[in-house]
Design an enzyme around this catalytic site. Structure first.
Site, short mmCIF file in Angstrom:
data_model
loop_
_atom_site.label_atom_id
_atom_site.label_comp_id
_atom_site.label_asym_id
_atom_site.label_seq_id
_atom_site.Cartn_x
_atom_site.Cartn_y
_atom_site.Cartn_z
N LYS A 168 0.84 -1.19 0.00
CA LYS A 168 0.00 0.00 0.00
C LYS A 168 0.88 1.25 0.00
O LYS A 168 1.94 1.28 0.66
CB LYS A 168 -0.90 -0.04 1.23
CG LYS A 168 -1.95 1.05 1.34
CD LYS A 168 -2.81 0.78 2.59
CE LYS A 168 -3.84 1.86 2.85
NZ LYS A 168 -4.64 1.56 4.07
N SER A 190 -9.45 1.67 3.66
CA SER A 190 -8.67 2.45 2.71
C SER A 190 -7.70 1.62 1.88
O SER A 190 -7.12 2.12 0.92
CB SER A 190 -7.88 3.52 3.46
OG SER A 190 -6.93 2.92 4.34
N SER A 214 -9.91 -0.69 7.60
CA SER A 214 -9.26 -0.45 6.31
C SER A 214 -8.64 -1.68 5.68
O SER A 214 -8.23 -1.64 4.53
CB SER A 214 -8.20 0.65 6.44
OG SER A 214 -8.82 1.91 6.56
#
Length: 531
Positions: A88, A177, A201
């Site tokens: 990420k 997220s 997330s």
């Protein structure tokens, strides 16, 4: 298929990490072939085709790293040798890739070094394939920002419904997220990916995209070098196509870090895969916080659609059929997620929000810790950027509002008003109340009263009650639902989450594995064939 992107001698699109590792060990594929195959899928499906937009940038050195690993077989010392993995884009990589958190303000920012998470992946032999797109600043920039949106890269699209849009965002969201990490795994764009979670997330994109994730106990995996929201709740975790794959990655990632005090208390088995057992649910006591005798106290299962209720009813039946003892009992409302004084009103400036111009609640702990923790990251980790404080981010966004502030920055504006040193009594009180409600009166009281091994929640609905005390969750695909509000949609996934107390990852993986093996509920997205 082009000459430069010939597939490996194993179909990579739905292969598990374990299958890929076996192919490398047996010489049926090389790291270069796997890397080329995933880069070809990124080009075909992420950059073109449905335009999933899950990979913000590919590593310009990925192929050269892979070539250097072609002669290296996976081993006990290097268990991930040759396997291409995405991380990420809020996780620092000390290479030629920027680390941006999806923000235009950090578009040129690099990190001084690899985060320990990345360093452990590299030491285990992984090829860092690239950086995954995400909800900007891990979804703590603006009230009501759609999951998977960042100002630097736009919208991540759910591979089960990539085309359906409303007036400003995808109808079937990719979850946030860690949207890019989950979509890339679901779509077969990498062997596995690493995401992060503060509250939901990892679990949210996992359920939306039908992948497996482990949201670990805070302190199992180092938080150093990760662009933060809240040191009380932040953690990295794996995104994979199988439970075994997540256990393999957890073996690599779970380690003490001298720079992260949360890891000093780490407890882990030698091998997380050793506990995986198809009969692992026999005799387990599983809490289902949905009591038919108390229908008004059902914030987790009650809001499900009729189809979602059917998926969960079947999932619970499977648990019982596999020998688990299911306890149906509501969690007292006082222990849902937080207590008095745990939120603060924030003026909603999001131009797309129906609540624009009103004050909405935001986690007080998140906002107070955000300013302190982000400023420390920007000071200690960010290089090649003039952005050194949260105030600098706000100023950049304001000066470039047409590009940077599609959804505003109301949460950053609220956080900037704090002192930034966590000295305020309201912060200390809010943190104590979070723990009293979600931990003492929530998970701890519930699990102790009913003598539970785990609690099961639909999708990400139980994220907050486990995340506030830093407790772990493991999610596995359970089935499919459709529809968003009154809008008809293609089918998309719904997951089943097993949550427990600190350091219980091995137990949760065992339970999730038994469920996964019995159901085989995961189906890859349609219309993304092997190349």
């Amino acid at each position: 298929m082009t000459e430069s992107s010939k597939s490996a001698r194993i179909a990579v699109d739905n292969a598990s990490l374990a299958d890929l590792r076996e192919a490398l060990t047996q010489g049926r594929a090389t790291s270069s072939e796997l890397t080329q195959a995933y880069l070809a899928r990124i080009e075909a499906y992420d950059r073109n085709g449905p335009g999933l937009n899950s990979v913000r940038v590919t590593n310009p050195d990925a192929l050269s790293i892979a070539a250097g690993l072609d002669a290296v077989k996976p081993s006990a010392e290097r268990p991930l040798a040759g396997l291409p993995i995405l991380v990420k884009d809020n996780i620092a990589t000390g290479d030629r890739q920027p680390t941006t958190a999806g923000s235009l303000a950090l578009a040129g920012a690099h990190a001084r070094d690899d985060a320990p998470v990345v360093r452990r992946l590299r030491d285990a032999g992984a090829v860092i394939l690239g950086k995954a797109n995400l909800t900007e600043f891990a979804n703590v920039l603006a009230m009501g920002m759609p999951s998977g949106y960042s100002s630097i890269a736009g919208y991540v699209r759910n591979p089960y419904s990539p085309k359906l849009m409303d007036d400003h965002a995808p109808v079937v969201l990719p979850g946030g997220s860690s949207a890019g990490s989950a979509v890339a795994v679901a779509a077969g764009l990498c062997a596995a990916a690493i995401g992060t979670e503060t509250s939901g997330s990892l679990l949210s994109p996992a359920t939306q995209n039908g992948v497996v994730t482990v949201k670990p106990t805070v302190g199992l995996i180092s938080r150093s070098g990760i662009i933060p929201i809240s040191h009380s709740q932040d953690t990295a975790g794996p995104m994979t196509r199988t439970v075994r794959d997540s256990a393999i990655l957890l073996n690599v990632l779970a380690a003490r870090d001298p720079d992260d005090p949360a890891t000093y208390l780490l407890q882990r088995p030698e091998d997380y895969t050793a506990s995986l057992d198809k009969d692992g649910l026999k005799g387990a006591r599983i809490g289902v916080p949905s009591d038919p005798a108390d229908p008004l106290n059902d914030p987790f299962y009650g809001p499900l659609s009729s189809r979602g209720k059917d998926v969960m009813a079947q999932a619970i039946k499977v648990l019982e059929d596999l020998g688990a003892f299911v306890v149906r009992a509501a969690i007292p409302a006082i222990g849902w997620i937080g207590g008095p004084g745990t939120t603060m009103p924030v003026l909603n400036r999001n131009p797309f929000s129906p609540a624009k111009g009103t004050a909405g609640p935001a986690s007080l702990v998140f906002l107070y810790e955000l300013k302190r923790d982000l400023n420390l990251y920007l000071r200690d980790w960010a290089t090649r950027t003039q952005i050194k404080t949260m105030a600098d981010v706000i100023a950049f966004n304001t000066a470039n509002a047409d590009r940077a502030l599609r959804y505003g920055q109301d949460l950053f504006l609220a956080a900037e008003q704090t002192l930034g040193d966590l000295s305020e009594p309201e912060y200390r009180s809010a943190r104590a109340m979070d723990l009293m409600a979600a931990k003492d009166r929530g998970m701890d009281a519930y699990m102790s009263q009913h003598r539970l091994d785990a609690v099961v929640f639909p999708g990400a609905s139980g994220a907050a009650i486990a995340a506030k005390p830093g407790y772990p969750s493991v999610q596995v695909p359970a089935g499919f639902i459709s529809g968003v509000g009154k809008t008809e949609t293609p089918d998309y996934p719904l997951g089943l989450t097993f949550a427990g107390r600190a350091w219980s990852e091995a137990t949760l993986l065992r339970l999730a594995y038994a469920y996964e093996q019995a159901t085989q509920a995961r189906r890859p997205p349609p219309d993304l064939p092997a190349l």
